[in-house]
Design a protein around this motif. Structure first.
Motif, PDB file in Angstrom:
ATOM      1  N   ILE A  97     -26.952 -57.488   4.817  1.00 35.93           N
ATOM      2  CA  ILE A  97     -25.930 -58.246   4.082  1.00 35.93           C
ATOM      3  C   ILE A  97     -24.573 -58.049   4.746  1.00 35.93           C
ATOM      4  CG2 ILE A  97     -24.814 -58.562   1.843  1.00 35.93           C
ATOM      5  CD1 ILE A  97     -27.833 -59.294   1.918  1.00 35.93           C
ATOM      6  N   PHE A  98     -24.238 -56.784   5.057  1.00 36.46           N
ATOM      7  CA  PHE A  98     -22.919 -56.509   5.631  1.00 36.46           C
ATOM      8  C   PHE A  98     -22.763 -57.095   7.036  1.00 36.46           C
ATOM      9  CE2 PHE A  98     -22.307 -53.126   2.359  1.00 36.46           C
ATOM     10  CZ  PHE A  98     -21.033 -53.510   1.955  1.00 36.46           C
ATOM     11  N   SER A  99     -23.867 -57.293   7.748  1.00 34.70           N
ATOM     12  CA  SER A  99     -23.730 -57.792   9.126  1.00 34.70           C
ATOM     13  C   SER A  99     -23.804 -59.318   9.206  1.00 34.70           C
ATOM     14  CB  SER A  99     -24.806 -57.155  10.020  1.00 34.70           C
ATOM     15  OG  SER A  99     -26.082 -57.526   9.538  1.00 34.70           O
ATOM     16  N   LEU A 120     -23.381 -39.456   4.267  1.00 32.73           N
ATOM     17  CA  LEU A 120     -24.777 -39.849   4.038  1.00 32.73           C
ATOM     18  C   LEU A 120     -24.893 -41.190   3.328  1.00 32.73           C
ATOM     19  CD1 LEU A 120     -26.272 -36.452   2.843  1.00 32.73           C
ATOM     20  CD2 LEU A 120     -26.405 -37.481   5.110  1.00 32.73           C
ATOM     21  N   GLY A 121     -23.879 -41.552   2.567  1.00 29.58           N
ATOM     22  CA  GLY A 121     -23.944 -42.808   1.824  1.00 29.58           C
ATOM     23  C   GLY A 121     -22.633 -43.056   1.100  1.00 29.58           C
ATOM     24  N   ALA A 122     -22.141 -44.296   1.226  1.00 26.13           N
ATOM     25  CA  ALA A 122     -20.819 -44.621   0.688  1.00 26.13           C
ATOM     26  C   ALA A 122     -20.770 -44.535  -0.842  1.00 26.13           C
ATOM     27  CB  ALA A 122     -20.417 -46.021   1.154  1.00 26.13           C
ATOM     28  N   ASP A 123     -21.935 -44.622  -1.503  1.00 24.37           N
ATOM     29  CA  ASP A 123     -21.942 -44.569  -2.976  1.00 24.37           C
ATOM     30  C   ASP A 123     -21.992 -43.138  -3.515  1.00 24.37           C
ATOM     31  OD1 ASP A 123     -22.071 -47.303  -2.923  1.00 24.37           O
ATOM     32  OD2 ASP A 123     -24.204 -47.420  -3.428  1.00 24.37           O
ATOM     33  N   PRO A 170     -32.100 -54.972   2.242  1.00 28.37           N
ATOM     34  CA  PRO A 170     -31.517 -53.948   3.111  1.00 28.37           C
ATOM     35  C   PRO A 170     -30.005 -54.161   3.248  1.00 28.37           C
ATOM     36  CG  PRO A 170     -32.828 -55.535   4.382  1.00 28.37           C
ATOM     37  CD  PRO A 170     -32.779 -56.037   2.979  1.00 28.37           C
ATOM     38  N   THR A 171     -29.229 -53.166   2.813  1.00 30.14           N
ATOM     39  CA  THR A 171     -27.758 -53.292   2.803  1.00 30.14           C
ATOM     40  C   THR A 171     -27.171 -53.730   4.152  1.00 30.14           C
ATOM     41  OG1 THR A 171     -27.673 -51.650   1.057  1.00 30.14           O
ATOM     42  CG2 THR A 171     -25.631 -52.014   2.262  1.00 30.14           C
ATOM     43  N   PRO A 172     -27.615 -53.145   5.292  1.00 26.83           N
ATOM     44  CA  PRO A 172     -27.001 -53.552   6.566  1.00 26.83           C
ATOM     45  C   PRO A 172     -27.162 -55.049   6.862  1.00 26.83           C
ATOM     46  CG  PRO A 172     -28.252 -51.524   6.835  1.00 26.83           C
ATOM     47  CD  PRO A 172     -28.560 -52.033   5.467  1.00 26.83           C
ATOM     48  N   ASP A 184     -14.786 -48.924  13.005  1.00 24.26           N
ATOM     49  CA  ASP A 184     -16.175 -48.502  13.234  1.00 24.26           C
ATOM     50  C   ASP A 184     -17.193 -49.467  12.611  1.00 24.26           C
ATOM     51  OD1 ASP A 184     -15.966 -48.016  10.543  1.00 24.26           O
ATOM     52  OD2 ASP A 184     -16.379 -45.865  10.651  1.00 24.26           O
ATOM     53  N   GLY A 185     -16.709 -50.597  12.083  1.00 26.87           N
ATOM     54  CA  GLY A 185     -17.640 -51.599  11.557  1.00 26.87           C
ATOM     55  C   GLY A 185     -17.875 -51.505  10.062  1.00 26.87           C
ATOM     56  N   TYR A 186     -17.556 -50.356   9.481  1.00 29.14           N
ATOM     57  CA  TYR A 186     -17.722 -50.206   8.023  1.00 29.14           C
ATOM     58  C   TYR A 186     -16.742 -51.106   7.288  1.00 29.14           C
ATOM     59  CZ  TYR A 186     -21.207 -46.747   6.769  1.00 29.14           C
ATOM     60  OH  TYR A 186     -22.391 -46.126   6.512  1.00 29.14           O
ATOM     61  N   HIS A 187     -17.162 -51.617   6.153  1.00 25.70           N
ATOM     62  CA  HIS A 187     -16.326 -52.554   5.418  1.00 25.70           C
ATOM     63  C   HIS A 187     -15.469 -51.855   4.366  1.00 25.70           C
ATOM     64  CE1 HIS A 187     -19.203 -55.163   7.359  1.00 25.70           C
ATOM     65  NE2 HIS A 187     -18.354 -56.160   7.150  1.00 25.70           N
ATOM     66  N   LEU A 188     -14.234 -52.351   4.225  1.00 21.78           N
ATOM     67  CA  LEU A 188     -13.335 -51.829   3.191  1.00 21.78           C
ATOM     68  C   LEU A 188     -13.586 -52.619   1.918  1.00 21.78           C
ATOM     69  CD1 LEU A 188     -10.211 -51.535   5.494  1.00 21.78           C
ATOM     70  CD2 LEU A 188     -11.563 -49.648   4.542  1.00 21.78           C
ATOM     71  N   LEU A 189     -13.849 -51.896   0.859  1.00 20.31           N
ATOM     72  CA  LEU A 189     -14.258 -52.536  -0.393  1.00 20.31           C
ATOM     73  C   LEU A 189     -13.255 -52.267  -1.511  1.00 20.31           C
ATOM     74  CD1 LEU A 189     -17.985 -51.305  -0.381  1.00 20.31           C
ATOM     75  CD2 LEU A 189     -17.074 -53.398   0.628  1.00 20.31           C
ATOM     76  N   GLN A 190     -13.315 -53.085  -2.544  1.00 18.79           N
ATOM     77  CA  GLN A 190     -12.729 -52.767  -3.835  1.00 18.79           C
ATOM     78  C   GLN A 190     -13.796 -53.097  -4.867  1.00 18.79           C
ATOM     79  OE1 GLN A 190      -8.963 -54.994  -4.052  1.00 18.79           O
ATOM     80  NE2 GLN A 190      -7.925 -53.015  -3.832  1.00 18.79           N
TER      81      GLN A 190
END
Ligand code: C5P
Length: 297
Positions: free
Chosen positions: A185-187, A139-142, A181-183, A25-31
Motif C-alpha cells: 500500500i505504501f509503495s 520493529l514496527g511503527a505501531d 501487506p502494508t508495504p 529513508d522512504g518511510y511515510h509521515l503520518l497523522q
C-alpha cells in the motif's frame, strides 16, 4: 515471579489516517488517531531455566527470526545485559491469536508491545515507558502506540504521541477475508502523500461538535487498498449503507462506529455470512496497566 498468564494484546482502529509527507529513508509521515478496542490476542509468558527466547506455537510461514514477539524480547534482553552485565532468564511465549494478520488492527505490533511490558515486569528490568517505546519503534511503527496504552493523536512514523480523550462507543468491524501487506500500500505510485497537516485541536473540536467518530478526515491508504484488494471495497460499500464506514490502518478490516451497543448488534446481525465480523468497545486504557498494577506502562 516466574510466569504471567492471560496477558491481553488489544487491537487498534485508526479513526482517520493521513499521509502528510515522506522521510528521506522512504518511510511515510503520518497523522492519525489510534483507538484501543476490547478485542485481543492473549499471550502467556513463562521464564525458562536457560537464556533462550522461544515461541511455543510459531506462526506458519513466519520463521522465528522474523517473529516480532521474539525479536522484541531479544532486543530487550540485550538492553538488560548492557545495564546489568548479564542476560536475564529466557522466556517461553504462547500466543492465542484471534486478530487477523494483514488486517490493519495492529495485532502483530500489539503482541510485541505486550511481550515488552510482560518481560520488563518479569525481569524487573526497570525500563520506562519511553525506553520501551524506543526498543519497539525499529520493529514496527505501531508498537510505541500500544506501549503508550491509550487513545492517541499520532504523528511522525508513529513515534510522536499525544493523548486524546478516548471516545466511548461501539464499533462493528468486518474482516473482508484478505490479508493486506502494508508495504504494497505504501509503495503504490498513486498513494496520496501530501494531505494538508491538521492539529490535535482540529480533531478534538470536530469530535465535540459532531459527536461522531468518523466525521473527521479520511484514511489516505483506503483508495489504494480498495483498488488492489476488491474485497476491501466491497466491505466498505456494504458497511457504508449503515453509517460512515472506514478502513483501519493499511487494511483489510473495515469498521463503523455506533454510540449504543444495540445499534452495533443490529448491524452485526445483517453481515453477510461470507465475512467474519464482530463488535468491539473502545478501551480507555491498555488492560496490561491494571494487570501489572502500574500507572505508567
Ligand atoms: O513499521 P511497519 O511494520 O508498520 O511497516 C511496514 C512497512 O510499511 C515499512 O517497511 C514501510 O515500507 C511501510 N511504512 C511506511 N511508513 C510508515 C509505516 C510503514 O512507509 N509510517
Amino acid at each position: 515471579m516466574r510466569s504471567l498468564h492471560h496477558c491481553p494484546a488489544p487491537a487498534k482502529l485508526n479513526l482517520f489516517l493521513h499521509v502528510v509527507g515522506r522521510r528521506a529513508d522512504g518511510y511515510h509521515l503520518l497523522q492519525s488517531v489510534f483507538q484501543l478496542i476490547d478485542r485481543s490476542d492473549t499471550l502467556h509468558f513463562d521464564l525458562r531455566d536457560d537464556e533462550r527466547i522461544v515461541r511455543t506455537n510459531e506462526v506458519p510461514g513466519v520463521p522465528e527470526e522474523q517473529d516480532l514477539i521474539v525479536r522484541a524480547l531479544r532486543l530487550l534482553q540485550a538492553q538488560y545485559r548492557r545495564r546489568h552485565g548479564r542476560l536475564p532468564p529466557g522466556i517461553e511465549v504462547t500466543v492465542e491469536k484471534i486478530l487477523p494478520m494483514g488486517g490493519g488492527l495492529g495485532g502483530g505490533s500489539s503482541d510485541a508491545a505486550t511481550a515488552l511490558m510482560a518481560a520488563n515486569h518479569l525481569w524487573q528490568a526497570g525500563l520506562t515507558q519511553q525506553e520501551l517505546m524506543d526498543v519497539g519503534l525499529p520493529l514496527g511503527a505501531d508498537i510505541p502506540f500500544f506501549l503508550f496504552g491509550q487513545a492517541a493523536f499520532v504523528e511522525g512514523v508513529g513515534e510522536a504521541l499525544q493523548p486524546v480523550p478516548g471516545p466511548d462507543c461501539w464499533y462493528v468491524v468486518v474482516e473482508p477475508g484478505v490479508s493486506v501487506p502494508t508495504p504494497a500500500i505504501f509503495s503504490a505510485p498513486d498513494l496520496t502523500r501530501d494531505t494538508r497537516p491538521v492539529t490535535i485541536a482540529d480533531f478534538s473540536s470536530s469530535l465535540a461538535v459532531s459527536g461522531r467518530q468518523l466525521s473527521f478526515g479520511k484514511n489516505d491508504l483506503q483508495d489504494v487498498a480498495e483498488r488492489l484488494f476488491p474485497p476491501v471495497a466491497e466491505a466498505v460499500a456494504w458497511l457504508g449503507s449503515y453509517g460512515e464506514a472506514r478502513m483501519t490502518g493499511s487494511g483489510a478490516c473495515v469498521f463503523c462506529a455506533f454510540s449504543g451497543e444495540r445499534d452495533a448488534d443490529q448491524v452485526l446481525a445483517q453481515v453477510p455470512g461470507k465475512w467474519k465480523a464482530w463488535k468491539a468497545q473502545s478501551l480507555g486504557s491498555h488492560p496490561m496497566k491494571s494487570l501489572l498494577q502500574i500507572n505508567e506502562l
